[in-house]
Design an enzyme around this catalytic site. Sequence first.
Site, PDB file in Angstrom:
ATOM      1  CG  HIS A 142      -0.105   0.026   2.533  1.00 33.97           C
ATOM      2  ND1 HIS A 142       0.275   1.267   3.272  1.00 33.97           N
ATOM      3  CD2 HIS A 142       0.311  -0.932   3.405  1.00 33.97           C
ATOM      4  CE1 HIS A 142       0.823   1.089   4.165  1.00 33.97           C
ATOM      5  NE2 HIS A 142       1.052  -0.530   4.263  1.00 33.97           N
ATOM      6  CG  HIS A 151      13.095  -2.159 -13.876  1.00 34.37           C
ATOM      7  ND1 HIS A 151      13.888  -2.878 -14.562  1.00 34.37           N
ATOM      8  CD2 HIS A 151      12.461  -3.115 -13.533  1.00 34.37           C
ATOM      9  CE1 HIS A 151      14.083  -3.859 -15.085  1.00 34.37           C
ATOM     10  NE2 HIS A 151      12.788  -4.352 -14.305  1.00 34.37           N
TER      11      HIS A 151
HETATM   12  C1  LIG Z   1      24.905  -3.880  -7.854  1.00 34.29           C
HETATM   13  C2  LIG Z   1      25.238  -3.986  -9.141  1.00 34.29           C
HETATM   14  C3  LIG Z   1      24.392  -2.776 -10.152  1.00 34.29           C
HETATM   15  C4  LIG Z   1      26.637  -3.886  -9.374  1.00 34.29           C
HETATM   16  O1  LIG Z   1      27.256  -4.118 -10.654  1.00 34.29           O
HETATM   17  P1  LIG Z   1      28.675  -3.742 -10.852  1.00 34.29           P
HETATM   18  O2  LIG Z   1      28.884  -2.129 -10.958  1.00 34.29           O
HETATM   19  O3  LIG Z   1      29.098  -4.187 -12.309  1.00 34.29           O
HETATM   20  O4  LIG Z   1      29.629  -4.232  -9.637  1.00 34.29           O
HETATM   21  P2  LIG Z   1      30.535  -5.446  -9.686  1.00 34.29           P
HETATM   22  O5  LIG Z   1      29.551  -6.594 -10.395  1.00 34.29           O
HETATM   23  O6  LIG Z   1      31.649  -5.053 -10.447  1.00 34.29           O
HETATM   24  O7  LIG Z   1      30.813  -5.783  -8.323  1.00 34.29           O
HETATM   25  C5  LIG Z   1      31.563  -4.699  -7.273  1.00 34.29           C
HETATM   26  C6  LIG Z   1      31.337  -5.103  -5.945  1.00 34.29           C
HETATM   27  O8  LIG Z   1      30.015  -5.017  -5.608  1.00 34.29           O
HETATM   28  C7  LIG Z   1      29.415  -6.393  -5.079  1.00 34.29           C
HETATM   29  N1  LIG Z   1      28.234  -6.687  -5.531  1.00 34.29           N
HETATM   30  C8  LIG Z   1      27.926  -6.735  -6.674  1.00 34.29           C
HETATM   31  N2  LIG Z   1      26.407  -6.910  -6.859  1.00 34.29           N
HETATM   32  C9  LIG Z   1      25.998  -7.102  -5.413  1.00 34.29           C
HETATM   33  C10 LIG Z   1      24.799  -7.257  -4.918  1.00 34.29           C
HETATM   34  N3  LIG Z   1      23.620  -7.364  -5.683  1.00 34.29           N
HETATM   35  N4  LIG Z   1      24.640  -7.323  -3.617  1.00 34.29           N
HETATM   36  C11 LIG Z   1      26.014  -7.068  -2.772  1.00 34.29           C
HETATM   37  N5  LIG Z   1      27.165  -6.917  -3.422  1.00 34.29           N
HETATM   38  C12 LIG Z   1      27.128  -6.980  -4.550  1.00 34.29           C
HETATM   39  C13 LIG Z   1      30.504  -7.314  -5.909  1.00 34.29           C
HETATM   40  O9  LIG Z   1      30.791  -8.481  -4.982  1.00 34.29           O
HETATM   41  C14 LIG Z   1      31.830  -6.504  -5.699  1.00 34.29           C
HETATM   42  O10 LIG Z   1      32.421  -6.430  -4.538  1.00 34.29           O
HETATM   43  P3  LIG Z   1      33.972  -6.678  -4.351  1.00 34.29           P
HETATM   44  O11 LIG Z   1      34.493  -5.230  -4.784  1.00 34.29           O
HETATM   45  O12 LIG Z   1      34.277  -6.925  -2.757  1.00 34.29           O
HETATM   46  O13 LIG Z   1      34.600  -7.761  -5.180  1.00 34.29           O
HETATM   47  C15 LIG Z   1      24.965  -5.237  -9.875  1.00 34.29           C
HETATM   48  O14 LIG Z   1      25.693  -6.513  -9.166  1.00 34.29           O
HETATM   49  C16 LIG Z   1      23.514  -5.874  -9.883  1.00 34.29           C
HETATM   50  O15 LIG Z   1      22.946  -6.438  -8.658  1.00 34.29           O
HETATM   51  N6  LIG Z   1      22.511  -5.112 -10.691  1.00 34.29           N
HETATM   52  C17 LIG Z   1      20.887  -5.338 -10.574  1.00 34.29           C
HETATM   53  C18 LIG Z   1      20.601  -6.210 -11.925  1.00 34.29           C
HETATM   54  C19 LIG Z   1      19.160  -6.489 -11.693  1.00 34.29           C
HETATM   55  O16 LIG Z   1      18.402  -7.143 -10.631  1.00 34.29           O
HETATM   56  N7  LIG Z   1      18.361  -6.227 -13.096  1.00 34.29           N
HETATM   57  C20 LIG Z   1      17.038  -6.316 -13.117  1.00 34.29           C
HETATM   58  C21 LIG Z   1      16.993  -6.944 -14.494  1.00 34.29           C
HETATM   59  S1  LIG Z   1      15.348  -7.725 -14.882  1.00 34.29           S
END
Ligand SMILES: CC(C)(COP(=O)(O)OP(=O)(O)OC[C@H]1O[C@@H](n2cnc3c(N)ncnc32)[C@H](O)[C@@H]1OP(=O)(O)O)[C@@H](O)C(=O)NCCC(=O)NCCS
Length: 218
Positions: A142, A151
């Site tokens: 709610h 998104h």
């Molecule tokens: C958070 C996010 C944007 C980071 O992406 P990124 O900038 O490419 O970052 P990286 O993958 O290089 O990771 C960087 C650090 O963040 C951490 N990290 C990445 N995603 C994380 C998450 N979801 N939760 C916790 N930590 C996360 C990695 O382990 C890494 O840690 P380290 O530096 O200690 O090794 C991405 O991982 C994510 O979760 N995107 C959401 C995607 C999604 O749900 N899309 C919807 C599609 S329908």
Amino acid sequence: MSPGQCSPRLVVIGAGGHAKVVIEAVRAAAAGELVGTIDPAPASGSVLGIPVLGGDDILPRLLSEGIGAAVVALGSNALRERIGSRLREMGFVLPTIVHPSAFVAPSARLGEGVVIMARAVVGTEATVGDLAIVNTGAVLDHDNRIGRAAHVAPACGLAGNVRVGDRALIGVGSAVRPDICIGADAVVGAGSAVVAEVPSGAVVGGVPARTLRRGPRA
Ligand SMILES: CC(C)(COP(=O)(O)OP(=O)(O)OC[C@H]1O[C@@H](n2cnc3c(N)ncnc32)[C@H](O)[C@@H]1OP(=O)(O)O)[C@@H](O)C(=O)NCCC(=O)NCCS
């Protein structure tokens, strides 16, 4: 669509993975006659049997041929907002698509160009801004306020009275505590538990969610 109304002729902007889900939602909702998709560099000539017609340059011709509705099926929030605004200026209508298996409370309000995917829930007095996506199985309880072109990804759970800023992304499977505000252009990483405010433009992740970055990548 109420009896007697004509089915609008629709073009889908985008031909990628999100476009496929949108096409099936349009079909399931019988929201219009799909005439084609737009992609300047398509991976193939059709998407789920819908032809890729060409790039943005053909949009004025489509409009002049009576194809007056467009669904912006682009995963990038900033791009979806920009293209959506341009299409409105050109004269396209941006229909709101609600998959028939979703539940939208009667008191909820959806903006134009919003897509509500299968099994999503939009709760009592929630509002969803123009061009936002409430993806498969996401639950907005709610009084949520979801910003323009935001998104909420699949299987997220937002408790009551959560605010999500314009163009923010709540990553797949995340949970958000009641009354939390997530700023514009913020990103919540996949599988996070958000228990504190998220500043605009920040990237947070984890359980509980901690700051990963304070702004866009350098
Ligand atoms: C958070 C996010 C944007 C980071 O992406 P990124 O900038 O490419 O970052 P990286 O993958 O290089 O990771 C960087 C650090 O963040 C951490 N990290 C990445 N995603 C994380 C998450 N979801 N939760 C916790 N930590 C996360 C990695 O382990 C890494 O840690 P380290 O530096 O200690 O090794 C991405 O991982 C994510 O979760 N995107 C959401 C995607 C999604 O749900 N899309 C919807 C599609 S329908």
